[in-house]
Each structure stands twice: as C-alpha cells, then as structure tokens.
Enzyme design. Structure first.
Site, PDB file in Angstrom:
ATOM      1  N   PHE A 226       3.304   6.477   5.135  1.00 38.37           N
ATOM      2  CA  PHE A 226       2.797   6.646   4.063  1.00 38.37           C
ATOM      3  C   PHE A 226       3.895   6.303   3.088  1.00 38.37           C
ATOM      4  CE2 PHE A 226      -0.090   9.185   6.598  1.00 38.37           C
ATOM      5  CZ  PHE A 226      -1.444   8.310   6.495  1.00 38.37           C
ATOM      6  N   ARG A 308       8.191   0.745 -10.811  1.00 33.60           N
ATOM      7  CA  ARG A 308       6.606   0.619 -10.301  1.00 33.60           C
ATOM      8  C   ARG A 308       5.584   1.243 -11.051  1.00 33.60           C
ATOM      9  NH1 ARG A 308       3.639  -2.559  -6.581  1.00 33.60           N
ATOM     10  NH2 ARG A 308       5.447  -3.101  -5.554  1.00 33.60           N
ATOM     11  N   ARG A 340       2.767   6.063  -0.798  1.00 33.73           N
ATOM     12  CA  ARG A 340       1.563   5.303  -0.903  1.00 33.73           C
ATOM     13  C   ARG A 340       1.329   4.978  -2.568  1.00 33.73           C
ATOM     14  NH1 ARG A 340      -3.526   5.568   3.045  1.00 33.73           N
ATOM     15  NH2 ARG A 340      -3.956   3.509   3.070  1.00 33.73           N
ATOM     16  N   PHE A 342       3.750   4.094  -4.598  1.00 32.30           N
ATOM     17  CA  PHE A 342       5.302   3.859  -4.966  1.00 32.30           C
ATOM     18  C   PHE A 342       5.390   3.984  -6.556  1.00 32.30           C
ATOM     19  CE2 PHE A 342       9.082   1.398  -4.644  1.00 32.30           C
ATOM     20  CZ  PHE A 342       9.933   1.962  -3.716  1.00 32.30           C
ATOM     21  N   THR A 439       9.225  -5.156  -5.718  1.00 37.67           N
ATOM     22  CA  THR A 439       9.728  -5.477  -6.912  1.00 37.67           C
ATOM     23  C   THR A 439      11.309  -6.049  -7.029  1.00 37.67           C
ATOM     24  OG1 THR A 439      10.031  -3.241  -7.481  1.00 37.67           O
ATOM     25  CG2 THR A 439       8.328  -4.128  -8.318  1.00 37.67           C
ATOM     26  N   ALA A 508       5.259  -1.520   0.411  1.00 45.96           N
ATOM     27  CA  ALA A 508       4.870  -2.268  -0.653  1.00 45.96           C
ATOM     28  C   ALA A 508       3.384  -3.160  -0.447  1.00 45.96           C
ATOM     29  CB  ALA A 508       5.768  -3.309  -1.300  1.00 45.96           C
ATOM     30  N   GLU A 720      -2.133   0.272  -0.294  1.00 48.10           N
ATOM     31  CA  GLU A 720      -1.917   1.196  -1.518  1.00 48.10           C
ATOM     32  C   GLU A 720      -3.078   1.049  -2.638  1.00 48.10           C
ATOM     33  OE1 GLU A 720       2.206  -0.405  -1.606  1.00 48.10           O
ATOM     34  OE2 GLU A 720       2.756   1.525  -2.235  1.00 48.10           O
TER      35      GLU A 720
HETATM   36  N1  MTE Z   1      -2.216   3.647   6.714  1.00 48.27           N
HETATM   37  C1  MTE Z   1      -1.827   4.470   7.697  1.00 48.27           C
HETATM   38  N2  MTE Z   1      -3.159   4.594   8.656  1.00 48.27           N
HETATM   39  N3  MTE Z   1      -0.982   5.141   7.779  1.00 48.27           N
HETATM   40  C2  MTE Z   1       0.243   4.848   6.975  1.00 48.27           C
HETATM   41  O1  MTE Z   1       1.175   5.275   7.088  1.00 48.27           O
HETATM   42  N4  MTE Z   1       0.744   3.688   4.935  1.00 48.27           N
HETATM   43  C3  MTE Z   1       0.443   3.028   3.571  1.00 48.27           C
HETATM   44  C4  MTE Z   1      -0.502   2.096   3.887  1.00 48.27           C
HETATM   45  N5  MTE Z   1      -1.625   2.485   4.844  1.00 48.27           N
HETATM   46  C5  MTE Z   1       0.050   3.944   5.678  1.00 48.27           C
HETATM   47  C6  MTE Z   1      -1.523   3.514   5.596  1.00 48.27           C
HETATM   48  C7  MTE Z   1       1.631   2.454   3.060  1.00 48.27           C
HETATM   49  S1  MTE Z   1       2.320   3.504   1.949  1.00 48.27           S
HETATM   50  C8  MTE Z   1       1.827   1.277   2.817  1.00 48.27           C
HETATM   51  S2  MTE Z   1       2.882   0.526   1.663  1.00 48.27           S
HETATM   52  C9  MTE Z   1       1.106   0.240   3.865  1.00 48.27           C
HETATM   53  O2  MTE Z   1       0.085   1.036   4.392  1.00 48.27           O
HETATM   54  C10 MTE Z   1       1.957  -0.390   4.621  1.00 48.27           C
HETATM   55  O3  MTE Z   1       1.498  -1.355   5.551  1.00 48.27           O
HETATM   56  P1  MTE Z   1       1.024  -2.750   5.050  1.00 48.27           P
HETATM   57  O4  MTE Z   1       1.848  -3.304   4.194  1.00 48.27           O
HETATM   58  O5  MTE Z   1       0.787  -3.567   6.627  1.00 48.27           O
HETATM   59  O6  MTE Z   1      -0.445  -2.750   4.521  1.00 48.27           O
HETATM   60  N1  HPA Z   2       7.368  -0.989  -3.150  1.00 53.76           N
HETATM   61  C1  HPA Z   2       7.375  -0.175  -1.996  1.00 53.76           C
HETATM   62  N2  HPA Z   2       8.495   0.137  -1.280  1.00 53.76           N
HETATM   63  C2  HPA Z   2       9.588  -0.612  -1.835  1.00 53.76           C
HETATM   64  C3  HPA Z   2       9.621  -1.287  -3.012  1.00 53.76           C
HETATM   65  C4  HPA Z   2       8.477  -1.495  -3.687  1.00 53.76           C
HETATM   66  O1  HPA Z   2       8.211  -2.182  -4.718  1.00 53.76           O
HETATM   67  N3  HPA Z   2      10.777  -1.677  -3.197  1.00 53.76           N
HETATM   68  C5  HPA Z   2      11.613  -1.408  -2.302  1.00 53.76           C
HETATM   69  N4  HPA Z   2      10.762  -0.454  -1.445  1.00 53.76           N
HETATM   70 MO1  MOS Z   3       4.464   2.395   1.154  1.00 59.57          MO
HETATM   71  S1  MOS Z   3       4.794   3.856  -0.271  1.00 59.57           S
HETATM   72  O1  MOS Z   3       5.164   1.209   0.030  1.00 59.57           O
HETATM   73  O2  MOS Z   3       5.397   2.739   2.160  1.00 59.57           O
END
Ligand code: MTE
Ligand code: HPA
Ligand code: MOS
Length: 764
Positions: A226, A308, A340, A342, A439, A508, A720
């Site tokens: 997360f 962001r 999540r 950000f 970003t 992101a 997110e």
């Molecule tokens: N879903 C689950 N089950 N567990 C997680 O830790 N992290 C969230 C989201 N969904 C998370 C989640 C966050 S903060 C992000 S940025 C995205 O998943 C990252 O994964 P993705 O870029 O593959 O979607």
């Molecule tokens: N989103 C999430 N994580 C990050 C970012 C962003 O834009 N930049 C650096 N880490």
């Molecule tokens: Mo998600 S806060 O960009 O790991």
C-alpha cells in the site's frame, strides 16, 4: 486470448489455503540469528550514549549494533537525509537508535528493554502550525498558476475561505516489515518484503559499504504494501544485512504489528488553506490554495507526494483561474511516506469539500455544482497544462446519476431529514481523475526477462512486485496472450535484482502498465525468431535467424499454433524445438519506457501523466446525532478503467481501495500522547473497516472504453484511482450535517463518531 478474462490470481489458492509463503514463513536455518530494533523514547533529543552492558549476562544476547557499525548511515529515496540508525540525535518517537541480536526471537523484546540509551530531551515540533512558526520545512513546491486569480476572486459573486484538514493513515498491511539476509560468500542476498527491490539493494549496499553487484534483493510477494514498503522496507533490510555481514550468518528481522505501527511512517496529514470564488450557479471562477503537509522528521517521498496532491487538487473539475502553492513541513513525527493515492486523495478531497460548501451556500444540490464544473469539451486543460484526453467524466457523472437513482433518493433523503430529529442522512457523488505515471519521468521504465522452455511453457521475470494487487496475473495474461498459450503455461517468477536491474518501485499504479509492456516486448522478440523458423521450416542447413526488431506481419499465435499469412499452420512446440536444434535463442530481455511525458517543474506546466483513470461514486449515509454513529447505507461506483485486463482483479482492487479509503475518512484516527507516543498502535485501538462497516448496498460497475491508445491492451491502471472515491462517504456525512445545521459545516477528516458529534454540536 487471455486478456479481459478472469484468470485466477496466481496466489489465490495459496492465500486461502495458507500455503503462500511470506518472509517469516521461510524456515529458519540452523545458525540463523534474530534482529530487534531499539526504539527511541523521545521525539526530539540528543543521544549521549548507548550501552548494551546489561545484556551481557543474558544467555541469548549475541551483540548490539549502532550507527557506528554502518559504512554509510544515510538513506532516502529522493534526498539522503535519514539515518539508517539514529546517532547523536533522535528526531521522532520510536526512531530506531540501535539493534540487538539474539539467538531466539522470543527474547528480543526482553533484550530491547535492557539497552540503556542516554537522552537529553529537547523541544520538538509536532504540528503543521508549529512548523510554520519555526519555518521548519522539507520542501516548497513551485506553484501552479493559470489566469489571474486575484482579479477573478475580486470579481467573483461569492467567496468562501477555509481550511481543509485530513489525518494520516496507517498502512495496516497484514505482513509487517520483514527481511532475511543470507551471506552467500561475498554476495549478500536479502529476501525482503519490499515494493522496491532496486532501492533495497542500494540502501543495503551503502549501509554495508559494498558495491551494488555484491547485493541481490529478492521479493516473492508481500502481504500488502500500500505504499508503506515503497521506501521504508529498505532500512529494515539493511538491519538484517549488517548483522548477517558481521556474523557471517543468516539474520532475520520481522517487526511485530505494534513495532511496525510505531516506527514506520504513514499517509501525510494535510491542512489546506483556500479561497474560492463562484457564481450563483456554483461555477467556480477562481481558486487560490496553499497545500500544507506534515512530512515528519525526514524527506522520504514527501516532495513527490506533495506535488501529486497539487496535481489532484482540481479533481474532476476545470479551474480557469487558479493558483496552487504547496509546502511540506518538517516535524518531529514519524517520517510520512507513500500511501495508496500518494497525495492525490488529500488534494482531490479538498475540492470535493469545497464543492459541498458551495452547494450549501447556494442552497443547491452538490451534484449540479459538480456537473457544471466537470472537465468537458474545450474546458479540458488542467491547471498544470495537461489536456484531459479520452475524457469519460461527463459520461460517468451522468450514467451514475441515472443508475443510482440519485434524484429519487435525494428526495427520500430530504424527507427522512424532515421527519427525523436525531438522525440525519446525506447523499453525495464525488469523482476522480487520477494521473497515471510516476511524476518523476525517469521512473517510467521497466525491463523483463522471458524464458521459453522446450515443453512450450514460459518463465517471466520483471521488476514488478506482487503485493496482492494481481500484477503477476496481469503479466501472466500478457505473455500467454502474446504466445497464444494457456495462462497456466506461464509462470511469473520471484522478483530479483539479479534478473531485472535498475527497476522502479511497484507503485504509482503503473506496475502492470510498465511491466506488462516490457514483458510484451520481450515476447515479440522471441516470436519474431519463431516466425523466421517457420518461414525457413524446410531448409536443410542450419537456419540463421537475425535479431532484427522488425516484426514480420501477418503471423498469428493462437491456441498453441502459429499461422502464416497464407494460412499455413505450425505447432508452437515444433517451432520451439526447431529453434533450439538450430541454436536460436528462446529467451529475450526487453525494456519499455512510457512515451510523451514532459513536465517543466520550474514553469509548473506540461504533461506529467500518460493518461487518466477516472471514476465516480455516490454514497448515502446515516448519522445518529445523539451518538455520532455512522452507517453507510449504499454506495454505487462507476469507473472507467479502459479495456479491463482482468475484470475480477480490477473489481477486487476497486472494492478494496474504496473500503480502505472509507476507513481513512471515517474511523482510522491516529492518536498520540503529549510526548508523541502513538496510542493507536494496534488493531485494538486503531479501527480499520471490517465486514460490518462496508456499505449495506454496494454496487460496482465499469463502463466500456476501448479508446485508451496510450497503454497496453487499451487498459487503464486500477491500483490507486478507486481509493479517491472513498471520499464520497465523507462528503455524504458533511452533506448530512450541513443540511441538518442549515450551514456550511467545517469538518476535519476522519469523520469519527466523536468528530461527527463535535462538529454537529458546533454548528447546530
Ligand atoms: N492491492 C493489494 N491487495 N495490496 C497492496 O499493497 N497496493 C496499492 C495497489 N493495490 C496494494 C494494492 C498501491 S499503493 C499501488 S501503487 C498499486 O497497487 C501497485 O500495484 P500496480 O501498480 O501493479 O497496480
Ligand atoms: N507515485 C507513486 N510513487 C512514486 C511516485 C509517484 O508519482 N514517484 C515516486 N514514487
Ligand atoms: Mo502506491 S502509494 O504508489 O505504492
């Protein structure tokens, strides 16, 4: 074609049967040692000395570690301003000051208590207001400006001034921060619960004084991240690694939930000041805002999170005259970090709150205000200059208005409120337009390694880390559909810096976007070679295959067969065998970078995002005005996620993110005592949503949109964006109280039962 299908999550069976392995499930090796963190007892103090004297008589004690044992005691994903172990000074309560190493995990807590640290307490800064007075800042962003705000404010028919405040949030991943470090001759292998193996590799290397090629970081999966393991998993890995290096033995660290909650950073609390101008219809004519976040003691990712927030202050709404300033303050709180959204939610929530206030001021329905301000037609340029392409917002608003029976229910809510003295209902629809891309432009790249085996099965490795979000399954689907094979013939392997280098955090929301695209490119390379084998199938001599990237057109890969443009069919397995016998490589490594990202930070102008994932949600709530109790009666969500790669996973992400956000805006209240001890450091006092708290009626739908040309398979990222929709629960509470009190209601987030009562008493 497995794209668009509900291919089962690659850990689903393991998760429900308990067979999925997390860090602390890995069996101990016989000489393994256990590492514990000594937390500081003050939020701001000089450290005069650390003594392990009293531990010497303990049979389990092996050694103590301080900052002096580290080669380079500084880390930080953007700025290196955070010590791995505090030395001379502590800057937040429970900051790690030393490590203890034990023969048994069960005596760690005993050993930690025996460490003597000599502190001289100093006055700390704990609030944004105090930090402002002391000019204690981490980062001031370059403002975004468009139009003439001052003039437009002066000319506005109505003005509202206010401060929107929202709290932090504990990540509450089920697997705490954890790592096992294995010394492997002169290589240190760290098996870590991290969203960012490359950063973990770097932090471990610096702490140990080793070059990067002597460190390998492996991540099989996380029990949730997360954002909490984007940066802050790295120093935890360094703790295990430094002990492993000193002793030449495997070293394990696994924080208890209480330790994790006290030590690690959280979502940034924000306190956003604004003046908004609007006309009689609620059209926003000018907005001037100063976003202010509490970064805590160190920089971490705070500057990027602040930006962001600025990028998402507009929410779904066109702002013609706008000025957005932003400052991140340095305090003596835990170092806040990615969570999540950000910063996006903290920005977006501000404008949604403002819109509720505009509606109350004008006596109009907030939906009407949202509709007239929504990005549409030529009013599609954000305050930072990016055009909102493939804009589905007007459609999302209008469709959800209809399918949720908004109009009828609004009337019912009004009637309910007239009839009930001690109860109030509220209804509110909010939206998100979430910018997809890191970003920081350079992070928008990924690489993939695809290995095809003789039985026609494939192993694929990327820098993406699986934390439950299903990125592995989406990569598996990508490779399966590229080769025209079954998803079960593709295995996504453990993420390791040994196979994929210089990777970005899985963050992101772009983990799937970037890594699926890289994997796809690698598949294309192998496919091109197989096509050349097919073309020369009957040649007697060894077939020479050129590694040109020119894709031969017209060949299709489907159902384990390759078909030529003229309709000639080959078994994929035969081509694979033939390739091998002809000494043609069946492995490929490929890179991907997102095109078309350009943002000038000094001008605050450009296109930082690849595209926007969009959605709307409408929530109906009921509050008890005698107890403050909150019930979420119904939520309807409608999202545009482009062409869904995996509807089941995408729905899971949408529901999960919404509920997680609902927790943030209702019950998750971080409480501290005067010394900044976190009082809510366990599930007994920190209330996350459970099954009874979810909306009693909960409808989640997606619109059809196959027009996103900017991402693989015309999909849009899901991780997110739906988090932002949880805000509708909070605005619905605000709506209920505003109507009941017949006034604009200033309410901070979270709307806990207590906060609801206090807010009601203040305004009624
Ligand atoms: N879903 C689950 N089950 N567990 C997680 O830790 N992290 C969230 C989201 N969904 C998370 C989640 C966050 S903060 C992000 S940025 C995205 O998943 C990252 O994964 P993705 O870029 O593959 O979607
Ligand atoms: N989103 C999430 N994580 C990050 C970012 C962003 O834009 N930049 C650096 N880490
Ligand atoms: Mo998600 S806060 O960009 O790991």
């Amino acid at each position: 074609m497995s794209i668009g299908k509900n291919v089962i999550h690659d850990s689903a069976l393991g998760h429900v049967s308990g067979q999925s392995q997390y860090i602390d499930d890995i069996p101990s090796q016989k000489n393994e040692v256990y590492v514990g963190i000594v937390p500081s007892c003050f939020a701001c103090a000089d450290v005069k000395g650390i003594s392990f004297e009293k531990l010497n008589s303990h049979p389990d004690f092996i050694m103590g570690i301080t900052a002096d044992d580290l080669h380079d005691n500084s880390w930080g994903t953007i700025v290196h301003d955070q010590p791995v172990l505090a030395s001379q000074k502590v800057n937040y309560m429970s900051e790690p000051v030393a490590l203890v190493v034990s023969k048994s995990r069960y005596s760690l807590q005993e050993l930690i208590k025996l460490v003597d640290v000599d502190y001289r307490e100093k006055k700390g800064i704990f609030t944004i207001d105090d930090a402002k007075l002391e000019k204690s800042t981490i980062y001031k962003a370059h403002p975004f400006k468009r139009g003439d705000v001052q003039k437009a404010l002066k000319k506005s028919m109505h003005l509202l001034k206010g401060t929107f405040k929202c709290g932090g949030q504990e990540h509450f991943y089920l697997e705490s921060q954890a790592c096992i470090a294995y010394p492997d001759e002169d290589v240190m292998r760290v098996v870590s619960s991290s969203q960012h193996p490359s950063e973990t590799q770097r932090v471990v290397a610096h702490a140990l004084g080793l070059p990067l090629h002597h460190i390998v970081c492996e991540v099989k999966r996380m029990g949730g991240g997360f954002g909490g393991k984007e940066s802050q998993g790295a120093p935890i890995a360094a703790y295990a690694a430094i002990v492993a290096k000193k002793l030449g033995k495997p070293a394990r660290i696994s924080l208890t939930v209480d330790e994790d909650m006290k030590i690690t950073g959280k979502r940034h609390p924000f306190q956003n000041e604004y003046v908004v101008g609007f006309d009689n219809k609620g059209k926003i004519t000018a907005l001037k805002a100063h976003l202010q976040s509490d970064g805590g003691a160190y920089s971490d990712l705070s500057s990027s999170i602040l930006e962001r927030a600025m990028f998402h202050l507009d929410g779904a709404y066109y702002l013609e005259n706008v000025e957005i300033k932003a400052t991140c303050y340095k305090t003596n709180n835990h170092s806040n970090t990615a969570f999540r959204g950000f910063g996006g939610p903290q920005g977006n929530m501000t404008i949604e709150s403002i819109i509720e206030d505009i509606a109350q001021t004008l006596g109009l329905d907030s939906y009407e205000i949202r509709k007239i301000n929504c990005y549409r037609g030529s009013k599609n340029i954000t305050p930072y200059g990016q055009k909102v392409e493939n804009n589905m917002l007007p459609e999302l608003f209008e469709k959800l208005h209809k399918t949720s029976q908004y109009k009828k229910r609004k009337k019912q809510v009004e009637e309910f409120n007239k009839k009930n003295k001690y109860k109030a209902r509220g209804l509110s629809m909010t939206a998100t337009k979430f910018g997809i891309a890191f970003t920081a432009k350079f992070l928008n790249q990924a690489n993939a390694l695809v290995n095809m085996h003789l039985d026609g099965t494939v192993q694929v490795s990327t820098g993406a880390t699986e934390m439950g979000q299903g990125v592995n399954t989406k990569i598996q689907q990508t490779v399966a559909s590229a080769f025209g094979i079954k998803p079960s013939s593709v295995k996504v392997m453990t993420t390791s810096t040994e196979k994929n280098h210089n990777t970005s955090a899985t963050a992101a929301s772009s983990g799937a976007d970037l890594n699926c695209a890289a994997a796809f490119n690698a598949c294309e390379m192998i496919k091109e070679r197989l096509i050349q084998i097919a073309k020369n199938y009957n040649i007697k001599n060894e077939i020479e295959v050129s590694d040109s990237l020119k894709r031969t057109k017209g060949y299709t890969f489907k159902n384990e067969k390759v078909t030529s443009p003229s309709g000639k069919k080959y078994n994929l397995k035969d081509l694979i065998t033939k390739a091998y016998l002809n000494r043609v490589s069946l492995g490929a490594y490929a890179h991907f970078k997102t095109k078309g990202l350009e943002f000038d930070k000094d001008k605050g102008w450009g296109s930082p995002f690849n595209y926007f994932s969009q959605g709307t949600a409408v929530s109906e709530v009921e509050v008890d005005l005698l107890t403050g109790e909150l019930k979420v009666l119904r939520t309807d969500i409608l999202m545009d996620l482009g062409r869904l790669i995996n509807p089941g996973i995408d729905k899971g992400q949408t529901v999960g993110a919404f509920i997680q956000a609902m927790g943030w805006v209702t019950t998750e209240n971080l409480c501290y005592d005067d010394k900044r001890n976190l009082l809510t450091h366990s599930p007994t006092t920190y209330k996350i949503p459970n099954i009874q708290d979810i909306p009693r009626e909960f409808k989640v739908n997606f619109i059809q949109n196959h027009e996103n040309k900017r991402n693989i398979f015309q999909s849009k990222a899901v991780g997110e964006p739906p988090f932002v929709l949880g805000i509708s629960v909070w605005t619905a509470v605000k709506n209920a109280l505003s109507v009941k009190c017949s006034s604009v209601v200033e309410m901070s987030s979270p709307a806990t039962n207590e906060n609801i009562l206090i807010t009601y008493e203040k305004h009624r």
